[in-house]
Structure formats: C-alpha cells, structure tokens
Design a protein around this motif. Structure first.
Motif, short mmCIF file in Angstrom:
data_model
loop_
_atom_site.label_atom_id
_atom_site.label_comp_id
_atom_site.label_asym_id
_atom_site.label_seq_id
_atom_site.Cartn_x
_atom_site.Cartn_y
_atom_site.Cartn_z
N ARG A 99 10.70 0.12 -2.04
CA ARG A 99 10.23 0.72 -3.28
C ARG A 99 10.55 2.20 -3.24
N HIS A 103 5.01 8.35 -5.63
CA HIS A 103 3.54 8.36 -5.65
C HIS A 103 2.96 7.25 -4.78
N ASN A 104 3.84 6.51 -4.10
CA ASN A 104 3.44 5.49 -3.13
C ASN A 104 2.34 4.56 -3.64
N PRO A 105 2.64 3.75 -4.64
CA PRO A 105 1.60 2.92 -5.24
C PRO A 105 1.08 1.86 -4.26
N GLN A 106 -0.22 1.86 -4.07
CA GLN A 106 -0.85 0.91 -3.15
C GLN A 106 -1.66 -0.13 -3.91
N THR A 107 -1.62 -0.06 -5.24
CA THR A 107 -2.54 -0.89 -6.02
C THR A 107 -2.08 -2.33 -6.17
N ILE A 108 -0.77 -2.54 -6.28
CA ILE A 108 -0.27 -3.92 -6.40
C ILE A 108 0.79 -4.10 -5.32
N TYR A 112 2.74 -9.88 -5.10
CA TYR A 112 1.30 -10.17 -5.06
C TYR A 112 0.96 -11.45 -5.84
N THR A 113 1.61 -11.65 -6.98
CA THR A 113 1.24 -12.79 -7.83
C THR A 113 2.01 -14.06 -7.49
N GLY A 204 9.18 -2.48 -16.68
CA GLY A 204 8.16 -3.41 -16.17
C GLY A 204 8.38 -3.54 -14.68
N PHE A 205 7.73 -2.65 -13.91
CA PHE A 205 8.06 -2.49 -12.49
C PHE A 205 7.90 -3.80 -11.72
N ILE A 206 6.77 -4.46 -11.89
CA ILE A 206 6.48 -5.64 -11.08
C ILE A 206 7.44 -6.79 -11.43
N GLU A 207 7.68 -7.01 -12.70
CA GLU A 207 8.59 -8.09 -13.10
C GLU A 207 10.02 -7.81 -12.63
N ARG A 208 10.44 -6.55 -12.72
CA ARG A 208 11.79 -6.19 -12.27
C ARG A 208 11.90 -6.33 -10.75
#
Lengths: 526, 362
Positions: A99, A103-108, A112-113, A204-208
């Motif tokens: 990634r 901002h080093n996203p740790q939320t998802i 995950y899904t 759409g970060f997660i979908e991509r």
C-alpha cells in the motif's frame, strides 16, 4: 444454414470459442460476420480437450464442405476461467501487497472482507509505505525508495510470488505506482509478476486493492491455461489467439496474461454483444437465458453498457469496468417449487438436466418441464406424461418466469423504453417470444451467441481518467482523439473507429469542478 | 437499560443509518467495515440510554465531515478520532464519560465505535440530528441554545486544530475551509456537553436504537419473507406515501451539492422528490405532500434496501416512506434551521406524520 457450396466469397474466417461452465461452443464466421458452422461440446476439466474437440470438428467441416481457399485470421476465446480459478483457489500466486499510503491506514486491513479461505490461499502479506496523493494532487507524503526495497524483501520472505501496488488516488495520479513498479522490475527482474492498481480499477481504494490482488494471483493460472491453449490451436491453424475481455473487445494472449482479472466478466459481455449482432441491432436489450440463470444486459452502439457500481466476484467487491448485468436465478434447469407459492430457482439441475428433470425420468420439476407441458418447447426423448402438473399450472409457472425476466428488461431499459429485446442462450427456446410484454426476437443461432460474440469482438482503447470540467469541450475532444489513435495503434481499422462510450461523472464534493471521464474508441479488426 | 452492541448489530445499524440519512449522509459501507474490524479486535461496546446519564457526565460527540468520495479512496488512518480524544483529555483533564455520534444518518453513526471499543467508553443512544443534514449548525444543541465553547478538527495524520468559536454558523464556515485544506475530509468534535445538558434536550435521544430497530425490522422481514416496508411502517410510525418505478432522474451540481429531482410513477400517480444531497420535498401529482425535516426514504421494493440520492438509477421499483422528524426539528426554532425555506423552497413545513411527541424509541 445457407447453401455453402455456392458461396464463393468465403475467404477470411474467424473462429469464436466460448468456454462456459457447462458447454464449450464454437463458431466459424466469415469476413462479413455470417456464421458458417457451429459446434457445441461439454466443457472439460482441462479446458484444452474441449477446445480441441470444437476446433477439430469445425476444421473438418471446413475441409469437407468449403472448396475455396480459406484463411483463418484469428481464434477468439471467451472464458470464465479466471472466475473459476478464484472460486476454486487453484493455481494462484501468493500475493504480497504494497500500500502506498502516507497516512498508513490501519482501519481496514487488506482483504478484510474476503471469504477466509480465498484470503488464506492468496494473500502472503502486506506492507504500507510512504507516498500516495490527495484528491487535489498533493503528495500525502514523499515516496521513499529504500522503504519500497525493504518492503519487497519482507514480502518475498513471507512467501510472495507476485506483488500488487496500490496507491491512494492512483487512478488520478499514478506516479508513485509507476516508480515502485520500475524499482521492483530492477530488483526482481523484468518477468517478476507485478500489478499496478491504476491499470485495473478506478476510485474506491478497497475495491481497487481487491482487483489488484486478484490480478496478481491470477497471473499464474491464466498463464498456465492460456499457455496450454496455444499448442492446441497451432495444431489446426497458425492464426493468433486472442482473449475477450469484460468490455467486449479483445486482448492478445500476452495482455490477458498481464491483466487476467479483466476477463472476469467476459462471459455475459460476449453473449450480449453476440446477441445484438445476431439480431442485427446496434442498440438493444439482450436477454441470455441459460441453464441456471438469466442475464440481462444493454447494448449501446454495439457495446455492452458498463456498470458504474461495485461488482462482486466470489464475495470480493471489485470496481473495475464490468458490464451492467441484471441476473436472476431462472434458467432451463431451475428447480420449481409450487407450494406455498410458486418459486423458481435458485437451485438448478445445470448440466444434469437430461437426467434429473421429470420429462427425462428424474424427480425434479424444472422450468424445462413446465415449458414442455405448456407446449412452448419440444425436446426429442422428453416424456410429457412424466410431468406431475397440469398444463394450466405449467403456464402459470412460465408466466411467472416471464414476469421476472420482464421486470429485469424494464429495469435495464430505464428511459430507453423503445429498445428492442433479443433473447439468446439455450433457455430462450423455453419461451414463446410473443408472450413477453416487450416485442422480442429470438434470432437464428441463438444458442451460440457467446461464441459468436467472441468471434466478432472488436479492438478498443479506453481512457478512464479524471479531468477538470473548466475547459470541458476542449479537454473531451483531446481525450477522444487520444482514444482513437490508441485503438488504431492496437490494430483497429482507422475508418471504422468511432467513440462508442463517453461518460462524464461529476465529483460533486471535490473542489476544482472535477469529473471522472470514461472514453472508449473502437473499431473492426484489420 | 444499557445494552451491548456487538458485530451482530452492525449490518442492522448500517441499514437503519442509511434509512435515517433521508437519501444523504453518505454510504456507510467503509465506516461499517472499520467499526466491524474494531469490534472484532477490541470487543463489544456499551450503549447507554440517556436516562442513565449522570448530570456531571462529560459527553464527547464525534463525526467526520467532508466529501464521501474521499472516505472511499483515502481511507481513514485510524489516527483521527484518537487525536480528538487526546485534545479532549488535554482540555478537560479527564476522559469523557460517554461518546456520541454527532449524526446518526449515514456513515457517521459508526465513527465513535472504534474509540469506544478500544478505550471501553460507552456510547450514548443519541445524536445531534436524528437523521442527516449537510451543515454543522443544523444540530439540536444549537436549537436548545446551549453554549458552543470549544471544538476540534483532526486530519489523517492526527494533526489537530482547536476552534474557540461560539457562533455555529462561523464554526461551519471555518470548519468547511479547514476540511478542504486537509484533503476534503476530517474528523471533528463539537459541542462537548454535560449529562444535564443532554437530558435537557440538547441531543436527539434514542437515535441509535431507532436505527437499530429500523435495520432489524428490515433484516427480519427479509428472513421471514414478510414485506420489509410494511413492517417498517408498522414498527417505526412510518407512512407509506406511494410506490412505483423510478422513471426520471434529473440531477446537477449546484453550490457543491447534488441537487435535482427524482420521479416515480405508480398507482397513486406521479411522485416527485426534490433533493439536495438529502431528499427534502415530496410532491404527489404536483401537490406538496411532505417536506423537510420529516425523514424521506426511498426503499427498493422487494428487499427494503435504502437508496441514497447518489446511487439512484432508472427502473428500480421503490416505495417512498416517511418517518417522523425528531420533535426538535418540528419546533419553530428547529424549522428556522432545517425547514424548507432554509433550502430555498418557497413553502412551509407540512406535518403529515404523527403528532409531536410520538417520536420515541424508548
């Protein structure tokens, strides 16, 4: 079929093949897209023997019946292989995810899904590094080369055989993904499998990210299977092999091996494009009624309309270009329940229809039984007396199926109420074309629409980008010209190239009057 | 009275929040995942009824503001709300007693969940809006007249801005500009207050349980093959305005908001809904039938799936249902902040829902 011996124009031919879950279909078409021969066989586990059987059948028909000199210009293959590989988890690379998000996203967390089984098979590990962009083009943080090189070592140590790069807002600003890709190639060699996310999906970060990971994983399976197709095809012809992609256009084998995830929705696209061509319509609704499900799509200017919403494969959300498809679990093999209320599907006898359906001595009431009882369908070998319901009951079931399909037709039409409707797929034979609300047509060769769609697939180039609408007309014109020359350089005939898709989707919150613009130029193959 | 919120409640809360969003409030899809992930790691959270508050309890409201599209691409780092908590503690020299979602409609319902789960702080069954509205001054604390003293804004790095502003409209203006400078999405906390203030009407009580009830009603109806929308109307004092097929969508962007109309044709004739992010006015056969602040939801007919104004498409079969606005908005002062005239419509609030006071979920 027309009388072939007198047809002296047959010279340049294309072969279209659709490798479906149940059947492998093949067609040979001439330069004016007339169908010369068709053949249907059961799909085999290794794919290639089914394809080999179709090719050998078609080629011997060609030898026997066509006296002219003929040349096969290409074999065009549509397949659900990528989807099946994901669902079955076979022959997939272990993927390392990088990634690029300052901002080093740790939320998802990555994947995950996903269904746990698929995640375990595919994801080796993930690392977050500095970089990525804000919506206005500023860097979130500076990209750091040594951080990337460390990430590669970490992931390979964790078992990664293939890498995925996903940067924030890379569909608008791809610099960091490109730099990272270059560095990976330098370090691991030019053949090391890498996927940049901006090449396979939009915002759409997660979908991509999901699409990118899948693409990296699929590179193994697809290279192996598509690679095996080449020697099989070479036994019959020296013509190049092409693979059809989600948007109804073709990729070379090399491109398909690089972006296998882009073949994931090629099945429905081919049947929509093929159906429209069989019915000789540039703008139409196409209904593909199969054994298990019915897919409804919309053809605009010869292309399947693209969905703007999140799509889903095997429980994994994706956001790359996919055709707009409405589906219901209603097909020829669908189980019918009569109490407490009539219910069609979702279970189906699929390829066991000829064993399990009532008319063939089985104990499962199917939609095919109802069509035979109601008198709309006649199959040799079917025994009407084995159906346990009356003709009028059967007609009620059929009308319910028609109503459900008609609802999808209405939905997909939207404001384009006057569009014609074409029914294709093996299940189309169950219905009387006049019994739908809309005027419907069932064209000749309706049962091989998929393979025909593959044989007629065009060459296209798509630009999917974000622009400022401040100089709207000027910007759009430039982009259209770019897309056209991209199509030409890919081998489309210049005079047949047209802009077949121009979509402008405003981002209403982002400052700077920005919009996502998707432009596709396409033309016939030279 | 208090209850535990577990991951089994998340889907219902997401559906309920989308219904209460009245077409706006942004899609809860990503925030739902974030909440789910936090509860999976740190365990369930406690939901307190407002009656359980002590007068000297300190309430910390939190939410995100900005562009929904940013939330889907530059996903939250996880540093935003902890940074808010740090500022709060620095200011008050103690932990908040409870957390609160500033806005129940849409994705913001889930924003306090991560902090609550991680720090074992309960959340309060209340919010400032009871639905979704686009601007900060459109909140119940503002109606109640309590003093807005300090507020904080944090970005993805955990950088913070403290705003010492008392005027809610000025707060909205400053905050909006900071949001754009910070990449069009920030977390914020405003109107920190005491339990006594909350109990005196500065919050909309029962918001979270209302969302939960709505979501559970729809999910249960799907499971039992009952009509989700009939069930929702029965259980939530809803009024079904009509049903039909979406035949026209006319949307443009004006002043930074999605504005336009959606037309539904059905047995009752033509329903036209006027929207500005949120659905605000309903005309049936050209007569005004419903106005903001009543909650207008468009639900997909068979599944009861709420449709946001940004994801409408032609041909979907929908039912239009109205849920009564929180009573705070039906007052004169409430209407002066969120009534039809505030959004530029030349008409007054039409109260078609239950009489004032019927809105409780207790």
């Amino acid at each position: 079929m027309k009388s072939l011996d007198q047809d002296l124009n047959v010279k340049k031919l294309s072969i279209g093949i659709d490798i479906g879950g149940t059947n492998t279909d093949g067609v040979i078409v001439d330069a004016t897209q007339n169908i010369i021969f068709t053949h249907k066989t059961l799909t085999t586990k290794d794919l290639v023997s089914g394809v080999s059987s179709v090719l050998s059948h078609l080629c011997s028909l060609l030898k026997e019946k066509i006296k002219d000199q003929c040349e096969i210009t290409g074999i065009f293959i549509g397949t659900t292989q990528a989807t099946n590989a994901i669902l079955q988890g076979t022959d997939l690379y272990k993927v390392g995810l990088i990634r690029i998000a300052g901002h080093n996203p740790q939320t998802i967390s990555p994947a995950y899904t996903w269904p746990e089984k698929i995640r375990e098979v595919i994801l080796a590990g993930s690392v977050n590094i500095n970089g990525g962009f804000e919506c206005d083009g500023r860097e979130i943080t500076k990209f750091n080369t040594s951080e990337l090189l460390d990430a590669i070592d970490t992931l390979i140590a964790q078992g990664a055989q293939s890498l995925s790069l996903v940067g924030v807002f890379s569909s608008l600003y791809n610099t960091h993904e490109n730099i990272a890709c270059e560095l990976i190639k330098q370090k691991c060699g030019n053949n090391f499998p890498v996927t940049c996310s901006y090449k396979v999906g939009g915002l759409g970060f997660i979908e991509r990210e999901n699409a990118t990971i899948l693409n990296s994983a699929l590179k193994k399976n697809i290279s192996k299977h598509f690679g095996a197709l080449v020697p099989v095809c070479e036994k019959f012809t020296q013509a190049p092999v092409y693979i059809t992609q989600n948007n109804g256009t073709i990729m070379t084998l090399e491109q398909a091996c690089e972006f296998p995830v882009l073949t994931i929705a090629a099945g429905p696209t081919n049947s929509f494009v093929g159906g429209a061509l069989l019915g000789k319509k540039e703008n139409t609704v196409v209904v593909d009624i199969g054994g298990t499900s019915t897919d409804v799509g919309l053809i605009q200017n010869g292309f399947a309309r693209r969905s703007l919403y999140t799509s889903n494969i095997g429980g994994i959300a994706l956001n790359f270009p996919m055709p707009d498809v409405l589906s219901i679990a209603c097909g020829g093999g669908s189980h019918i329940t009569l109490t407490p209320q009539i219910k069609i599907g979702p279970n189906s006898c699929a390829h066991e229809l000829f064993i399990k359906a009532c008319v063939f001595g089985g104990d499962t009431l199917t939609l095919t039984d109802c069509a035979i009882s109601a008198g709309t369908l006649d199959i040799s070998g079917a025994n009407k007396s084995l159906i346990g319901i009356s003709k009028s009951e059967a007609q009620v079931v059929l009308s319910k199926a028609q109503e459900e399909i008609s609802d999808l037709i209405t939905r997909i039409k939207g404001p384009h109420k006057d569009l014609p409707v074409i029914l294709v797929g093996g299940g189309a034979a169950l219905f009387n074309k006049n019994s739908f609300l809309d005027q419907c047509e069932i064209p000749e060769h309706f049962d091989v629409a998929n393979a025909y769609g593959a044989a007629c697939a065009r060459i296209a180039a798509t630009i999917d980008t974000v622009i400022s609408l401040d100089k709207r007309d000027e910007t759009l014109e430039t982009l259209c010209a770019q897309a056209s020359s991209m199509a030409e350089s890919k081998g489309a005939q210049k005079e047949t190239i047209s802009i077949v898709q121009k979509e402008i989707i405003p981002y209403f919150y982002i400052p700077g009057n920005k919009a996502r613009v998707i432009i596709t130029a396409a033309g016939k193959r030279t | 009275m208090s209850k535990l919120i577990t991951n089994n409640d998340i889907e219902a809360l997401a559906i309920g929040a989308a219904v209460l969003g009245s077409g706006g409030g942004s899609n809860p899809a990503y925030e739902k995942l974030i909440a789910h992930s936090a509860l999976e790691k740190n365990g369930p959270i406690t939901l307190l009824d407002i009656s359980e508050l002590k007068d000297n309890d300190l309430i910390m409201p939190v939410a995100f503001m900005g562009a929904p599209i940013i939330a889907g691409e530059r996903i939250a780092s996880g540093k935003e709300t902890p940074a808010l908590l740090d500022e709060f503690i620095k200011h008050y020299h103690k932990m908040p007693s409870v957390l609160m979602s500033a806005e129940v409609g849409g994705s913001n319902i889930f924003v306090p969940f991560t902090l609550a789960s991680l720090n074992k702080i309960p959340i309060i069954d209340a919010d400032f809006v009871g639905r979704a509205f686009p601007e900060l001054q459109m909140n119940s604390a503002c109606v109640s007249g309590i003093n807005q003293s300090v507020s904080w804004i944090t970005d993805i790095f955990g950088n913070t801005v403290e705003l010492n502003l008392s005027c809610p409209n000025t707060l909205e203006r400053y905050a909006r500009n900071i949001t754009v400078a910070a990449g069009s999405r920030v977390a914020f906390s405003m109107y920190p207050m005491s339990g006594a203030q909350a109990k005196c009407g500065a919050v909309v009580a029962g918001s979270i349980s209302r969302a939960l009830l709505i979501g559970n009603t729809i999910l249960k109806a799907r499971e039992t093959q009952a009509d989700p929308i009939e069930q929702l109307a029965q259980k939530s004092h809803g009024i079904i305005i009509g049903s039909g097929v979406i035949t026209d969508i006319d949307q443009t962007i004006k002043n930074g908001f999605l504005q336009g109309t959606v037309t539904i044709m059905g047995p009752q004739g033509e329903i036209k809904i006027f929207l500005q992010n949120e659905y605000l006015i309903i005309k049936v056969n050209n007569n005004i039938r419903v106005t903001t602040p009543d909650i207008i939801a468009l639900l997909e007919k068979d599944t009861g799936t709420p449709l946001l104004s940004s994801t409408l498409s032609y041909g979907i079969r929908v039912v239009v249902i109205i849920l009564p606005a929180p009573t705070v908005w039906q007052t004169q002062k409430g209407l002066s902040l969120v009534g039809p005239r505030v959004f530029g419509y030349n008409c007054d609030y039409v109260n078609v829902t239950a009489p004032a006071g019927a809105v409780t979920s207790k």
